[in-house]
Design a protein around this motif. Structure first.
Motif, PDB file in Angstrom:
ATOM      1  N   PHE A  73       6.184 -38.570   1.347  1.00  0.00           N
ATOM      2  CA  PHE A  73       5.113 -39.563   1.207  1.00  0.00           C
ATOM      3  C   PHE A  73       4.396 -39.874   2.521  1.00  0.00           C
ATOM      4  CE2 PHE A  73       8.720 -40.527  -1.620  1.00  0.00           C
ATOM      5  CZ  PHE A  73       8.137 -40.288  -2.861  1.00  0.00           C
ATOM      6  N   GLY A  74       4.346 -38.899   3.429  1.00  0.00           N
ATOM      7  CA  GLY A  74       3.757 -39.151   4.742  1.00  0.00           C
ATOM      8  C   GLY A  74       2.301 -38.765   4.875  1.00  0.00           C
ATOM      9  N   ALA A  75       1.783 -37.924   3.981  1.00  0.00           N
ATOM     10  CA  ALA A  75       0.410 -37.432   4.097  1.00  0.00           C
ATOM     11  C   ALA A  75      -0.540 -38.468   3.506  1.00  0.00           C
ATOM     12  CB  ALA A  75       0.257 -36.090   3.395  1.00  0.00           C
ATOM     13  N   VAL A  76      -1.002 -39.398   4.356  1.00  0.00           N
ATOM     14  CA  VAL A  76      -1.806 -40.511   3.881  1.00  0.00           C
ATOM     15  C   VAL A  76      -3.124 -40.582   4.648  1.00  0.00           C
ATOM     16  CG1 VAL A  76       0.203 -41.874   3.193  1.00  0.00           C
ATOM     17  CG2 VAL A  76      -0.717 -42.118   5.508  1.00  0.00           C
ATOM     18  N   GLY A  77      -4.140 -41.152   3.983  1.00  0.00           N
ATOM     19  CA  GLY A  77      -5.382 -41.528   4.633  1.00  0.00           C
ATOM     20  C   GLY A  77      -6.017 -40.452   5.485  1.00  0.00           C
ATOM     21  N   SER A  78      -6.420 -40.868   6.690  1.00  0.00           N
ATOM     22  CA  SER A  78      -7.165 -39.980   7.583  1.00  0.00           C
ATOM     23  C   SER A  78      -6.281 -38.923   8.226  1.00  0.00           C
ATOM     24  CB  SER A  78      -7.843 -40.797   8.682  1.00  0.00           C
ATOM     25  OG  SER A  78      -6.884 -41.420   9.517  1.00  0.00           O
ATOM     26  N   LEU A  79      -4.989 -38.940   7.980  1.00  0.00           N
ATOM     27  CA  LEU A  79      -4.103 -37.919   8.543  1.00  0.00           C
ATOM     28  C   LEU A  79      -4.258 -36.583   7.823  1.00  0.00           C
ATOM     29  CD1 LEU A  79      -0.841 -40.000   9.144  1.00  0.00           C
ATOM     30  CD2 LEU A  79      -2.781 -39.599  10.693  1.00  0.00           C
ATOM     31  N   LEU A  80      -4.893 -36.586   6.666  1.00  0.00           N
ATOM     32  CA  LEU A  80      -5.224 -35.346   5.975  1.00  0.00           C
ATOM     33  C   LEU A  80      -6.530 -34.814   6.551  1.00  0.00           C
ATOM     34  CD1 LEU A  80      -4.276 -36.407   2.372  1.00  0.00           C
ATOM     35  CD2 LEU A  80      -3.452 -34.320   3.473  1.00  0.00           C
ATOM     36  N   ARG A  81      -6.462 -33.656   7.182  1.00  0.00           N
ATOM     37  CA  ARG A  81      -7.618 -33.115   7.896  1.00  0.00           C
ATOM     38  C   ARG A  81      -7.840 -31.646   7.540  1.00  0.00           C
ATOM     39  NH1 ARG A  81      -8.619 -35.989  12.649  1.00  0.00           N
ATOM     40  NH2 ARG A  81     -10.354 -34.540  12.910  1.00  0.00           N
ATOM     41  N   ARG A  82      -9.070 -31.219   7.682  1.00  0.00           N
ATOM     42  CA  ARG A  82      -9.392 -29.808   7.496  1.00  0.00           C
ATOM     43  C   ARG A  82      -9.268 -29.087   8.827  1.00  0.00           C
ATOM     44  NH1 ARG A  82     -14.304 -26.385   6.942  1.00  0.00           N
ATOM     45  NH2 ARG A  82     -13.799 -24.771   5.396  1.00  0.00           N
ATOM     46  N   PHE A  83      -8.507 -28.018   8.856  1.00  0.00           N
ATOM     47  CA  PHE A  83      -8.430 -27.171  10.039  1.00  0.00           C
ATOM     48  C   PHE A  83      -9.665 -26.269  10.003  1.00  0.00           C
ATOM     49  CE2 PHE A  83      -3.543 -27.227  10.836  1.00  0.00           C
ATOM     50  CZ  PHE A  83      -3.527 -28.606  10.641  1.00  0.00           C
ATOM     51  N   GLU A  84     -10.584 -26.505  10.921  1.00  0.00           N
ATOM     52  CA  GLU A  84     -11.897 -25.864  10.860  1.00  0.00           C
ATOM     53  C   GLU A  84     -11.839 -24.411  11.328  1.00  0.00           C
ATOM     54  OE1 GLU A  84     -14.471 -27.106   9.535  1.00  0.00           O
ATOM     55  OE2 GLU A  84     -13.940 -29.248   9.383  1.00  0.00           O
ATOM     56  N   PRO A  85     -12.353 -23.452  10.520  1.00  0.00           N
ATOM     57  CA  PRO A  85     -12.421 -22.052  10.964  1.00  0.00           C
ATOM     58  C   PRO A  85     -13.336 -21.920  12.180  1.00  0.00           C
ATOM     59  CG  PRO A  85     -12.774 -22.234   8.582  1.00  0.00           C
ATOM     60  CD  PRO A  85     -12.832 -23.629   9.133  1.00  0.00           C
ATOM     61  N   ASP A  86     -12.929 -21.055  13.118  1.00  0.00           N
ATOM     62  CA  ASP A  86     -13.742 -20.875  14.328  1.00  0.00           C
ATOM     63  C   ASP A  86     -14.656 -19.662  14.247  1.00  0.00           C
ATOM     64  OD1 ASP A  86     -12.042 -18.711  14.641  1.00  0.00           O
ATOM     65  OD2 ASP A  86     -11.050 -19.492  16.438  1.00  0.00           O
ATOM     66  N   GLY A  87     -14.641 -18.965  13.099  1.00  0.00           N
ATOM     67  CA  GLY A  87     -15.480 -17.786  12.931  1.00  0.00           C
ATOM     68  C   GLY A  87     -14.882 -16.511  13.471  1.00  0.00           C
ATOM     69  N   HIS A  88     -13.713 -16.589  14.072  1.00  0.00           N
ATOM     70  CA  HIS A  88     -13.066 -15.407  14.651  1.00  0.00           C
ATOM     71  C   HIS A  88     -11.630 -15.254  14.143  1.00  0.00           C
ATOM     72  CE1 HIS A  88     -16.466 -15.124  17.420  1.00  0.00           C
ATOM     73  NE2 HIS A  88     -16.301 -16.409  17.685  1.00  0.00           N
ATOM     74  N   GLY A  89     -11.348 -15.794  12.990  1.00  0.00           N
ATOM     75  CA  GLY A  89     -10.023 -15.682  12.405  1.00  0.00           C
ATOM     76  C   GLY A  89      -9.071 -16.793  12.807  1.00  0.00           C
ATOM     77  N   GLY A  90      -9.548 -17.695  13.677  1.00  0.00           N
ATOM     78  CA  GLY A  90      -8.718 -18.808  14.099  1.00  0.00           C
ATOM     79  C   GLY A  90      -9.209 -20.131  13.534  1.00  0.00           C
ATOM     80  N   PHE A  91      -8.570 -21.208  13.961  1.00  0.00           N
ATOM     81  CA  PHE A  91      -8.896 -22.528  13.444  1.00  0.00           C
ATOM     82  C   PHE A  91      -8.871 -23.544  14.585  1.00  0.00           C
ATOM     83  CE2 PHE A  91      -7.272 -20.082   9.956  1.00  0.00           C
ATOM     84  CZ  PHE A  91      -8.059 -20.450   8.876  1.00  0.00           C
ATOM     85  N   GLY A  92      -9.523 -24.660  14.357  1.00  0.00           N
ATOM     86  CA  GLY A  92      -9.539 -25.732  15.330  1.00  0.00           C
ATOM     87  C   GLY A  92      -9.227 -27.068  14.685  1.00  0.00           C
ATOM     88  N   LEU A  93      -8.638 -27.955  15.461  1.00  0.00           N
ATOM     89  CA  LEU A  93      -8.340 -29.310  15.002  1.00  0.00           C
ATOM     90  C   LEU A  93      -8.663 -30.269  16.133  1.00  0.00           C
ATOM     91  CD1 LEU A  93      -7.057 -31.237  12.867  1.00  0.00           C
ATOM     92  CD2 LEU A  93      -4.867 -30.860  14.033  1.00  0.00           C
ATOM     93  N   ASP A  94      -9.580 -31.200  15.889  1.00  0.00           N
ATOM     94  CA  ASP A  94      -9.940 -32.228  16.861  1.00  0.00           C
ATOM     95  C   ASP A  94      -9.410 -33.570  16.371  1.00  0.00           C
ATOM     96  OD1 ASP A  94     -11.238 -30.282  18.237  1.00  0.00           O
ATOM     97  OD2 ASP A  94     -13.261 -31.033  17.890  1.00  0.00           O
ATOM     98  N   ILE A  95      -8.684 -34.281  17.234  1.00  0.00           N
ATOM     99  CA  ILE A  95      -8.076 -35.536  16.825  1.00  0.00           C
ATOM    100  C   ILE A  95      -8.291 -36.607  17.891  1.00  0.00           C
ATOM    101  CG2 ILE A  95      -6.328 -34.459  15.369  1.00  0.00           C
ATOM    102  CD1 ILE A  95      -4.326 -34.775  17.631  1.00  0.00           C
ATOM    103  N   GLU A  96      -8.292 -37.843  17.452  1.00  0.00           N
ATOM    104  CA  GLU A  96      -8.323 -38.983  18.361  1.00  0.00           C
ATOM    105  C   GLU A  96      -7.146 -39.877  18.011  1.00  0.00           C
ATOM    106  OE1 GLU A  96     -11.885 -41.334  20.183  1.00  0.00           O
ATOM    107  OE2 GLU A  96     -11.357 -42.317  18.278  1.00  0.00           O
TER     108      GLU A  96
END
Length: 304
Positions: free
Chosen positions: A265-288
């Protein structure tokens, strides 16, 4: 039989209790707790005693069921060790850990603080300090590349310089390195110190979801409840900064098939995020990560 050691009925602590009156028994147990010198402990124990007695009456708990429950708790301790902490897992699957985290952060959340999440049973002491931009994954760790960029700040947005950010995650196979003899020690773990703008960044691989350990009493309970056992893919963070309360949280991959049915029961609210594709087979995650002012108190670290 008489003599100095003779025990009379009126000497027994239970004397005067009605065998059929649970209220008298409860009152006696509460009186026994009345001398507790620590005020908070007394408050907690009073409430626990009342709730436990009410629970036993509500479900008409039998002696055999009490024995089974006590054996379950004993086995929780026996099943804990350097690879897992079954006690923490029990608090997690009952939703207790998430409840306590969210209640403890309710004032910070009202002021825009980052939502907390449970620490879980896989945080390790002495995780390696790494340089900005360094990879927490060894070269032979499979998986799509992931670049994580973060900023640590106070509730008013002021950057927190020199904050300590600990991170750890499971591999794309769904195992933490302490569970997996194929992984190098401290793989997918790291500690970063924020720069003058409160920022940090590191490279990793995209994590995968995984089942919680089911080889112990908690697994038996989940099976008896007919529940799923999966956690959605996520990264853990613990953030420590002077003059601020410690933040323990996780960020979850919203595209994970179990994103909305986390067994703990830990996946709540804004903690669910999309790992953004970088266009080169990788992903990015920006957090504050926004921290509440206060005294920093680290949670207990479950693993060496």
């Amino acid at each position: 039989m008489t003599g100095a050691n003779t025990m009379h009925t009126h000497d027994l602590p239970s004397a005067g209790l009605s065998a059929s009156d649970p209220a008298e028994l409860l009152a006696a147990v509460l009186r026994a707790n009345a001398g507790t010198s620590n005020a908070r402990l007394k408050q907690v124990m009073d409430a626990l005693i009342r709730h436990v007695h009410a629970f036993a009456l509500d479900v008409d708990l039998t002696p055999a069921e009490l024995d089974l429950a006590l054996d379950f708790l004993v086995r929780i301790g026996q099943a804990s060790g350097p690879r897992k902490n079954e006690g923490i897992l029990l608090a997690d699957i009952l939703g207790l850990a998430t409840l306590v985290q969210l209640r403890g952060a309710r004032e910070a959340l009202a002021r825009g603080g980052t939502e907390p999440a449970l620490v879980g049973p896989f945080w390790r002491a002495h995780q390696p300090v790494r340089a900005h931009g360094e990879s927490v994954a060894t070269a032979d760790t499979p998986g799509a590349p992931l670049l994580v960029k973060g900023r640590v700040c106070s509730l008013d947005g002021s950057p927190l310089v020199g904050a300590r950010v600990e991170t750890w995650q499971a591999s794309p196979q769904g195992l933490y390195e302490n569970q997996d003899p194929e992984q190098e020690d401290m793989n997918l773990r790291g500690v970063f110190l924020t720069d003058a703008q409160g920022r940090f960044h590191f490279r990793s691989v995209r994590p995968a979801g995984y089942p919680v350990p089911v080889d112990g009493p908690c697994g038996e309970l989940l099976a008896a409840q007919g529940r799923g056992v999966m956690r959605p893919a996520h990264l853990h963070f613990i953030v420590v900064a002077d003059g601020h309360k410690v933040l323990a949280t996780q960020y979850f991959d919203i595209e994970d098939p179990h994103a909305h049915e986390d067994v703990v029961f830990g996946a709540v609210g804004s903690l669910l995020r999309r790992f953004e594709p970088d266009g080169h087979g990788g992903f990015g995650l920006d957090i504050e990560l926004r921290l509440e002012p206060g005294e920093p108190h680290l949670p207990h670290c479950p693993l060496p």
